[in-house]
Design an enzyme around this catalytic site. Sequence first.
Site, short mmCIF file in Angstrom:
data_model
loop_
_atom_site.label_atom_id
_atom_site.label_comp_id
_atom_site.label_asym_id
_atom_site.label_seq_id
_atom_site.Cartn_x
_atom_site.Cartn_y
_atom_site.Cartn_z
N ASP A 36 0.85 -1.08 0.03
CA ASP A 36 0.23 0.00 0.02
C ASP A 36 0.79 1.24 0.01
OD1 ASP A 36 -2.83 -0.69 -0.10
OD2 ASP A 36 -2.04 -1.85 1.98
N ASP A 177 -9.84 -5.36 -1.45
CA ASP A 177 -9.11 -4.93 -0.50
C ASP A 177 -9.95 -4.27 0.66
OD1 ASP A 177 -6.95 -3.79 1.02
OD2 ASP A 177 -6.23 -2.73 -0.29
#
Length: 224
Positions: A36, A177
């Site tokens: 991320d 996600d």
Amino acid sequence: MKPYLIAPSILSADLARLGDDVQNVLNAGADVIHFDVMDNHYVPNLTFGPAVCQALRDYGITAPIDVHLMVKPVDRIIPDFAKAGANYITFHPESSEHIDRSLQLIRDCGCKSGLVFNPAMPLSYLDYVLDKVDVVLLMSVNPGFGGQSFIPATLKKLQQARKIIDESGYDIRLEVDGGVKVDNIAEIAAAGADMFVAGSAIFGKPDYKQVIDQIRTQLASVSA
């Protein structure tokens, strides 16, 4: 249906011993490492740059690395992550001035390309670029921080995305996600997802193999 891929997010890993922690989660049965990348501009947090990706490669991590860019602009940083060892690079359509060009840039750098859709973002951005997309990533939380709860409306959106992908005829992964865990992954898979990002649900447990085995059991019940 493609084989299911489990992609733990290093946002929830032990950053003081990241190489060891990533290797441990792979040894426990993870398929992909999710990365991320946040810039404190597009999202209100600041995380990892290409140097951390390169450090994992230098450490000896050979598994695919899935780089999720939550940055603006995106084009400047794409070649850096490709050079650092990324396999997948995905970005949010509203963070690029020229979506088609950014997708092509990712492929030109030798990586698989993808678009990421926030919870309230329509899938219509896919209409004219499906031929350049390898991954569609649906956010099931609002991006910025780990540990949030799954947004139920994502299930309907997954079904819509699955229909678009299947009708396109292209070889595209459908990734999800946010808030993914053992007790909801079966219904998420049933809605059409085949790649699952899980952060605290895996890294937050003492025994990574136990939780990944539980996830696999849930996924097997869907494909059975």
